[in-house]
Enzyme design. Structure first.
Site, short mmCIF file in Angstrom:
data_model
loop_
_atom_site.label_atom_id
_atom_site.label_comp_id
_atom_site.label_asym_id
_atom_site.label_seq_id
_atom_site.Cartn_x
_atom_site.Cartn_y
_atom_site.Cartn_z
CG HIS A 26 -1.98 -1.11 1.13
ND1 HIS A 26 -3.25 -0.93 0.64
CD2 HIS A 26 -1.90 -2.43 1.46
CE1 HIS A 26 -3.92 -2.08 0.68
NE2 HIS A 26 -3.12 -3.00 1.17
CE1 TYR A 293 0.37 -5.09 7.89
CE2 TYR A 293 -0.92 -3.24 8.63
CZ TYR A 293 -0.80 -4.39 7.86
OH TYR A 293 -1.85 -4.82 7.06
C1 HEM Z 1 0.06 -11.81 6.41
C2 HEM Z 1 -0.75 -10.86 5.93
C3 HEM Z 1 -0.35 -9.45 5.69
C4 HEM Z 1 0.89 -8.87 5.59
C5 HEM Z 1 2.26 -9.55 5.70
C6 HEM Z 1 0.69 -7.45 5.36
C7 HEM Z 1 1.71 -6.53 5.22
C8 HEM Z 1 1.52 -5.16 5.15
C9 HEM Z 1 2.56 -4.19 5.28
C10 HEM Z 1 4.04 -4.50 5.46
C11 HEM Z 1 1.99 -2.96 5.17
C12 HEM Z 1 2.68 -1.60 5.29
C13 HEM Z 1 2.63 -1.16 6.77
C14 HEM Z 1 3.26 0.17 7.06
O1 HEM Z 1 4.39 0.44 6.61
O2 HEM Z 1 2.61 0.97 7.80
C15 HEM Z 1 0.58 -3.15 4.99
C16 HEM Z 1 -0.35 -2.15 4.85
C17 HEM Z 1 -1.68 -2.36 4.69
N1 HEM Z 1 -2.36 -3.56 4.77
FE1 HEM Z 1 -1.54 -5.35 5.07
N2 HEM Z 1 -0.66 -7.19 5.32
C18 HEM Z 1 -1.32 -8.37 5.51
C19 HEM Z 1 -2.70 -8.56 5.55
C20 HEM Z 1 -3.62 -7.57 5.34
C21 HEM Z 1 -5.05 -7.76 5.40
C22 HEM Z 1 -5.74 -9.07 5.75
C23 HEM Z 1 -5.61 -6.54 5.13
C24 HEM Z 1 -7.07 -6.16 5.09
C25 HEM Z 1 -8.01 -6.74 5.79
C26 HEM Z 1 -4.54 -5.60 4.90
C27 HEM Z 1 -4.71 -4.26 4.58
C28 HEM Z 1 -3.69 -3.34 4.56
C29 HEM Z 1 -3.91 -1.92 4.30
C30 HEM Z 1 -5.24 -1.23 3.97
C31 HEM Z 1 -2.65 -1.32 4.41
C32 HEM Z 1 -2.34 0.16 4.24
C33 HEM Z 1 -2.44 0.87 5.59
C34 HEM Z 1 -2.07 2.32 5.43
O3 HEM Z 1 -2.71 3.00 4.61
O4 HEM Z 1 -1.14 2.76 6.14
N3 HEM Z 1 -3.36 -6.26 5.05
N4 HEM Z 1 0.31 -4.51 4.99
#
Ligand code: HEM
Length: 302
Positions: A26, A293
């Site tokens: 994202h 995260y």
């Molecule tokens: C093992 C599963 C997952 C991993 C490894 C993962 C990994 C990540 C990482 C590394 C980020 C960036 C975080 C940051 O730098 O602040 C991120 C952001 C995000 N993830 Fe995931 N994620 C996973 C599952 C999910 C799921 C299940 C959802 C939704 C239900 C999701 C929705 C999001 C969203 C919307 C963002 C952006 C948040 C923002 O705008 O700061 N992720 N994810």
């Protein structure tokens, strides 16, 4: 195989490339500000402070799922809506949701193995079938979720799903498990890939600016209530459509948020940042997310 957060970020980077200073996933997003106001039913379901009826300030981030900050808006991708609620007393709670109705994999291992295989170039051809054999839910989910990756006509006209189950506890001690959906106020016909491409690389971002000039962007928070036997620790499995749904409040986004993520401010949306009256389930994907995260935050801020 058990994955750790470093391996998760390495797998993500192998697929999307490494982009210092940006979220590992994202990476491209727009910050907005506004308020959330709970409706009359919310307080009977949870004692959480933002669900008692008074408007609370929020920061929201609308994003594309890719880890590449230059990924064009017309490319297939899950879109994100992350909301941070500023609670009375100075604490915060977050809801982090995407346009795919459920998660591709039951475990973090499945997701990370999928990304690592997809990021392995020509070897993907023999690695992917092995990953699907180890995580059979992905065989079912991959084709079923593909339509939800199509570019929406607008971030403001998409539906976002929290996917995980959370326990809502009311002031009388009553408990129920719920899943979150953000329903858009705006309704617009779907657009084809060709139309999305014609609208340009940043059409979703540009559309937000144009809409805000006309007035607020609104979403309704809807709960789906679990019935006995529904999977509470598996974001890759849907609950039956017939489950009771309750609308518990409205989100009103009024302007760009320019006060955050400047001058060293670090903004993190963490789905496990809950508050009194809401508890996380033991879903292994939910439990893994804050660790991944934190790893991404450490890299993007170093
Ligand atoms: C093992 C599963 C997952 C991993 C490894 C993962 C990994 C990540 C990482 C590394 C980020 C960036 C975080 C940051 O730098 O602040 C991120 C952001 C995000 N993830 Fe995931 N994620 C996973 C599952 C999910 C799921 C299940 C959802 C939704 C239900 C999701 C929705 C999001 C969203 C919307 C963002 C952006 C948040 C923002 O705008 O700061 N992720 N994810």
């Amino acid at each position: 195989m058990t994955v750790d957060p470093k391996q998760a970020i390495a797998a993500i980077n192998s697929y999307f490339g490494s982009h210092p200073g940006f979220r590992a996933l994202h990476a491209k997003g727009t910050l907005l500000k506004g308020t959330f106001t709970a409706g009359s039913e919310a307080a009977s379901l949870t004692m959480a402070a933002h669900m008692q009826g008074d408007a609370v300030a929020v920061t929201a981030r609308l994003s594309n799922g890719s880890g590449n900050p230059d990924h064009p808006d017309y490319a297939p991708d899950p879109r994100g809506l992350a909301v941070k609620f500023y609670l009375p007393g100075g604490s915060r709670t977050d809801i982090v949701a995407v346009t795919t109705p459920r998660f591709i994999s039951r475990t973090p291992e499945g997701f990370v193995e999928l990304l690592a295989a997809q990021g392995s170039g020509i070897a993907a051809a023999w690695k992917l079938p092995l990953v699907f054999a180890r995580h059979p839910e992905m065989v079912r989910n991959a084709p079923a979720l593909a339509p939800s990756l199509r570019p929406p006509p607008s971030y403001a006209a998409a539906t976002y799903h929290g996917q995980h189950a959370f326990k809502w506890i009311d002031s009388g001690g009553g408990e129920r498990f719920v899943r979150y959906t953000w329903l858009p106020e705006a309704t617009e016909p779907r657009i084809s890939m060709r139309e999305a491409r014609a609208r340009g690389r940043d059409f979703l971002r540009d559309d937000l600016a144009r809409r805000l000039e006309r007035g607020p962007i609104r979403f309704t928070l809807e709960l789906q209530l679990a019935a006995p036997g529904d999977p509470l620790e598996d974001a890759s499995a849907a609950w039956p459509n017939a489950r009771q749904r309750v609308r518990v409040g409205s989100l009103e986004l009024t302007d760009h948020e320019t006060g955050r993520e400047t001058g060293g401010d670090v903004l993190v949306f963490d789905p496990t940042r809950v508050t009194d009256g809401i508890e996380c389930s033991n879903d292994p994907v939910l439990q893994f997310r804050p660790k991944a995260y934190s790893e991404s935050v450490a890299l993007r801020t170093s």
